[in-house]
Design an enzyme around this catalytic site. Structure first.
Site, PDB file in Angstrom:
ATOM      1  N   ALA A  11       0.878  -1.202   0.065  1.00 40.45           N
ATOM      2  CA  ALA A  11       0.051   0.045  -0.060  1.00 40.45           C
ATOM      3  C   ALA A  11       0.801   1.292  -0.061  1.00 40.45           C
ATOM      4  CB  ALA A  11      -0.900  -0.037   1.212  1.00 40.45           C
ATOM      5  N   ARG A  16      10.661   7.598  -0.707  1.00 41.96           N
ATOM      6  CA  ARG A  16      11.961   7.572  -1.312  1.00 41.96           C
ATOM      7  C   ARG A  16      12.312   7.382  -2.562  1.00 41.96           C
ATOM      8  NH1 ARG A  16      13.676   3.554   3.727  1.00 41.96           N
ATOM      9  NH2 ARG A  16      11.379   2.967   3.290  1.00 41.96           N
ATOM     10  N   ASN A 229      13.976   0.559  -1.997  1.00 44.90           N
ATOM     11  CA  ASN A 229      13.335   1.835  -1.527  1.00 44.90           C
ATOM     12  C   ASN A 229      13.875   3.153  -2.012  1.00 44.90           C
ATOM     13  OD1 ASN A 229      12.247   0.478   1.163  1.00 44.90           O
ATOM     14  ND2 ASN A 229      14.182   0.341   2.023  1.00 44.90           N
ATOM     15  N   TYR A 368       6.118   2.708 -45.965  1.00 46.00           N
ATOM     16  CA  TYR A 368       4.723   2.536 -44.927  1.00 46.00           C
ATOM     17  C   TYR A 368       3.806   1.627 -45.180  1.00 46.00           C
ATOM     18  CZ  TYR A 368       1.297   3.268 -41.606  1.00 46.00           C
ATOM     19  OH  TYR A 368       0.516   2.826 -40.513  1.00 46.00           O
ATOM     20  N   ARG A 442      -1.023   7.040 -63.376  1.00 48.78           N
ATOM     21  CA  ARG A 442      -0.174   8.159 -63.141  1.00 48.78           C
ATOM     22  C   ARG A 442      -0.260   8.836 -64.860  1.00 48.78           C
ATOM     23  NH1 ARG A 442       4.664   4.034 -63.936  1.00 48.78           N
ATOM     24  NH2 ARG A 442       4.567   4.333 -66.358  1.00 48.78           N
TER      25      ARG A 442
HETATM   26  C1  UD1 Z   1      10.130  -2.849   6.719  1.00 49.27           C
HETATM   27  C2  UD1 Z   1      10.678  -3.282   8.221  1.00 49.27           C
HETATM   28  C3  UD1 Z   1      12.001  -3.157   8.581  1.00 49.27           C
HETATM   29  C4  UD1 Z   1      12.797  -4.318   7.473  1.00 49.27           C
HETATM   30  C5  UD1 Z   1      12.412  -3.545   6.202  1.00 49.27           C
HETATM   31  C6  UD1 Z   1      12.744  -4.842   5.233  1.00 49.27           C
HETATM   32  C7  UD1 Z   1       8.679  -2.131   9.484  1.00 49.27           C
HETATM   33  C8  UD1 Z   1       8.123  -1.164  10.365  1.00 49.27           C
HETATM   34  N1  UD1 Z   1       9.762  -2.187   9.134  1.00 49.27           N
HETATM   35  O1  UD1 Z   1      10.871  -1.379   6.642  1.00 49.27           O
HETATM   36  O2  UD1 Z   1      12.212  -3.802   9.622  1.00 49.27           O
HETATM   37  O3  UD1 Z   1      14.035  -4.290   7.776  1.00 49.27           O
HETATM   38  O4  UD1 Z   1      10.898  -3.449   5.919  1.00 49.27           O
HETATM   39  O5  UD1 Z   1      12.798  -4.384   3.773  1.00 49.27           O
HETATM   40  O6  UD1 Z   1       7.646  -2.906   9.029  1.00 49.27           O
HETATM   41  N2  UD1 Z   1       3.076  -0.779   3.335  1.00 49.27           N
HETATM   42  C9  UD1 Z   1       1.876  -0.743   3.277  1.00 49.27           C
HETATM   43  N3  UD1 Z   1       1.130   0.076   4.252  1.00 49.27           N
HETATM   44  C10 UD1 Z   1       1.859   0.945   4.988  1.00 49.27           C
HETATM   45  C11 UD1 Z   1       3.430   1.045   4.905  1.00 49.27           C
HETATM   46  C12 UD1 Z   1       4.114  -0.003   4.142  1.00 49.27           C
HETATM   47  O7  UD1 Z   1       1.276  -1.633   2.649  1.00 49.27           O
HETATM   48  O8  UD1 Z   1       1.247   1.687   5.655  1.00 49.27           O
HETATM   49  C13 UD1 Z   1       4.085  -1.671   2.450  1.00 49.27           C
HETATM   50  C14 UD1 Z   1       5.149  -1.127   1.438  1.00 49.27           C
HETATM   51  O9  UD1 Z   1       4.050  -0.877   0.413  1.00 49.27           O
HETATM   52  C15 UD1 Z   1       6.065  -2.061   1.494  1.00 49.27           C
HETATM   53  C16 UD1 Z   1       6.009  -2.859   2.586  1.00 49.27           C
HETATM   54  O10 UD1 Z   1       4.916  -2.541   3.210  1.00 49.27           O
HETATM   55  O11 UD1 Z   1       5.770  -2.742   0.232  1.00 49.27           O
HETATM   56  C17 UD1 Z   1       7.188  -2.327   3.663  1.00 49.27           C
HETATM   57  O12 UD1 Z   1       7.156  -0.879   3.846  1.00 49.27           O
HETATM   58  P1  UD1 Z   1       8.322   0.008   4.008  1.00 49.27           P
HETATM   59  O13 UD1 Z   1       7.899   1.525   4.087  1.00 49.27           O
HETATM   60  O14 UD1 Z   1       9.172  -0.081   2.623  1.00 49.27           O
HETATM   61  O15 UD1 Z   1       9.215  -0.439   5.193  1.00 49.27           O
HETATM   62  P2  UD1 Z   1      10.732  -0.433   5.388  1.00 49.27           P
HETATM   63  O16 UD1 Z   1      11.032   1.062   5.932  1.00 49.27           O
HETATM   64  O17 UD1 Z   1      11.769  -0.911   4.211  1.00 49.27           O
HETATM   65 CA    CA Z   2      11.200  -1.517   2.313  1.00 48.84          CA
END
Ligand code: UD1
Ligand code: CA
Length: 462
Positions: A11, A16, A229, A368, A442
């Site tokens: 979601a 980033r 990320n 063409y 032609r």
């Molecule tokens: C997360 C983990 C971290 C881990 C890393 C591995 C948490 C708090 N942290 O961090 O410990 O090392 O993944 O890759 O879980 N997403 C949702 N809804 C939200 C937020 C995120 O569906 O509200 C989904 C994102 O789309 C993504 C995944 O969850 O696919 C991970 O979210 P992201 O924000 O990338 O987490 P990280 O900071 O990478």
């Molecule tokens: Ca991530």
């Protein structure tokens, strides 16, 4: 696995990446990130698969429309823990295991996931998380273990102390939970952290407080669990996949003159003894047969080349097919479901759109051909144009077998040139041409004897 459900978290916006496109739709080696994760999930044959969508939910749903899935909409997105809370109707009444995957961890192998699920089931943990060891763990949640080596909790990078930041074991964001355990703690998550988000990672500590057992499986290959990320992460993983793909192709008998300038997407198939020259891009689900030669500066996307096809320099071929023994280019453009027959020759500066060209036909220079149905053994002279568009609609041109179209002719569609007919060079054909006829459209030529000489002489006198 019949007591397993899989939920993919997808979601997030992917702040980033600084993009309007949701993170999980960014392409890696020609395919959106989410498709990789979904394929890994499907390989486990779980009871059902759910995807949590939120940012640009409709676009993500549209991308996955062909799959059997349940969507959960999370809006707003308040963290990974919040995503699992919102998805409660998907999992809470399901006995057994809920596996959670991240939509941004694309290289996860099916074998790693099944090993995790097996370990989780046989050890009877309430939660089993997948970790890995990284020389540079920056950005990831760290795994905190007690002196006995058992996991105690996970701390996110932004909440970690300098001492904790030194830990090299990180959370991959992939877990198995027993739903009976998850339901006991999921509402206890809070957002008291640096990001004011509901962290899924806090579940580990909450389970431990309830004296429930949490296990860890360490993934041996950290590249498999790398999260995407940033654009830099994406480029790095693209490079990794590209190198692997080229190595695989070479191992399978494809000659690649310069791997540093050759780009082949994951889903592309190339037959043996095919030669790829520098600056070749093969994209999406392209299939190239064996003993083909693809010369420099060629891009082939979502197309099929049968065996023994030669593509000369600087061609673009998209969503088209070229049958065996044909030669394309240099500087040719085939697109939009064009189907080139066997032993056909398509030459310099020829554009062909949504057309069929029969076996042994030729269009060697400057043409063409659009919305055309061209038979076998046809010769399309240099400069031929099918005038397929009247400003409102596209119309069809039919050129039957063994027709000869003289150079610089225009065929005003809709029009049919019947079998064996000739069209004289320079004609503008507006009516159908009967079988074996000659069409001349032609003006007649007039020769004025001595005219040029007189002109020159009068100029000299001025
Ligand atoms: C997360 C983990 C971290 C881990 C890393 C591995 C948490 C708090 N942290 O961090 O410990 O090392 O993944 O890759 O879980 N997403 C949702 N809804 C939200 C937020 C995120 O569906 O509200 C989904 C994102 O789309 C993504 C995944 O969850 O696919 C991970 O979210 P992201 O924000 O990338 O987490 P990280 O900071 O990478
Ligand atoms: Ca991530």
């Amino acid at each position: 696995m019949n007591n397993l459900n899989v939920l993919i978290l997808a979601a997030g916006k992917g702040t980033r990446l600084k993009s309007n496109l949701p993170k999980v739709l960014h392409a890696l080696s020609g395919k959106p990130l989410i498709e990789y994760v979904l394929a890994a999930a499907q390989s486990l044959a779980p009871r059902k698969i759910g995807v949590v969508v939120g940012y640009e939910a409709e676009r993500v749903k549209a991308q996955l429309a062909g799959h059997t899935l349940e969507f959960v909409v999370q809006d707003p997105q308040l963290g990974t823990g919040h995503a699992v809370q919102i998805a409660r109707p998907f999992w809470e009444d399901e006995p057994g295991t809920l596996m959670l995957l991240s939509g941004d961890v694309p290289l996860i192998a099916a074998s790693t996931l099944s090993a995790l699920a097996m370990h989780h089931a046989s050890s009877r943990y309430s939660c089993t998380m997948l970790s890995t060891l990284l020389p540079d763990p920056a950005g990831y949640g760290r795994v905190l273990r007690n002196p006995a080596g058992e996991v105690e909790r996970i701390v996110e990078q932004r909440d970690a102390s300098p001492q904790e930041l030194k830990i090299q074991e990180v959370n991959t964001g992939i877990y198995c939970f027993e739903t009976t355990a998850l339901v006991q703690i999921i509402d206890e998550l809070t957002c008291k952290n640096s990001q004011t988000e509901y962290y899924l990672t806090d579940c580990v500590e909450l389970l431990k407080k309830k004296k429930l057992r949490v296990g860890v499986v360490i993934c041996e290959d950290p590249r498999e669990v790398s999260g995407i990320n940033s654009r830099a992460d994406l480029a790095q993983m693209e490079g990794l996949l590209r190198e692997r793909k080229l190595q695989q192709l070479m191992a399978d008998g494809v000659t690649i003159l310069d791997p540093l300038s050759t780009y082949v997407d994951q889903d592309v198939v190339v037959g043996k003894d095919t030669i790829l020259y520098p600056n070749v891009l093969l994209e999406k689900k392209t299939v190239i047969g064996s003993e083909c030669v693809v010369y420099p500066n060629v891009r082939i996307s979502a197309s099929t080349l049968e065996d023994n096809v030669t593509v000369l320099d600087s061609c673009l071929i998209s969503e088209s097919r070229v049958r065996s023994g044909s030669q394309i280019g240099p500087f040719a453009h085939l697109k939009n479901h064009t189907d080139i027959g066997k032993q056909v020759r398509i030459g310099n500066f020829v554009e062909i759109k949504k057309s069929v060209v029969g076996d042994k036909s030729k269009a060697a220079h400057l043409s063409y051909l659009g919305d055309a149905d061209i038979g076998r053994g046809v010769n399309i002279g240099a400069g031929t144009i099918t005038c397929n568009y009247d400003g409102f609609q596209k119309h069809k041109t039919t050129i039957e077998d063994d027709v000869f179209i003289g150079s610089d002719s225009q065929l005003i569609a809709p029009v049919i040139v019947k079998k064996g007919a000739y069209v004289a060079a320079g004609s503008t054909v507006t009516r159908d041409v009967p079988e074996d006829a000659l069409a001349i459209a032609r003006s007649h030529q007039e020769n004025k004897e001595g005219w040029a000489k007189m002109k020159r002489q009068s100029k000299l006198k001025e």
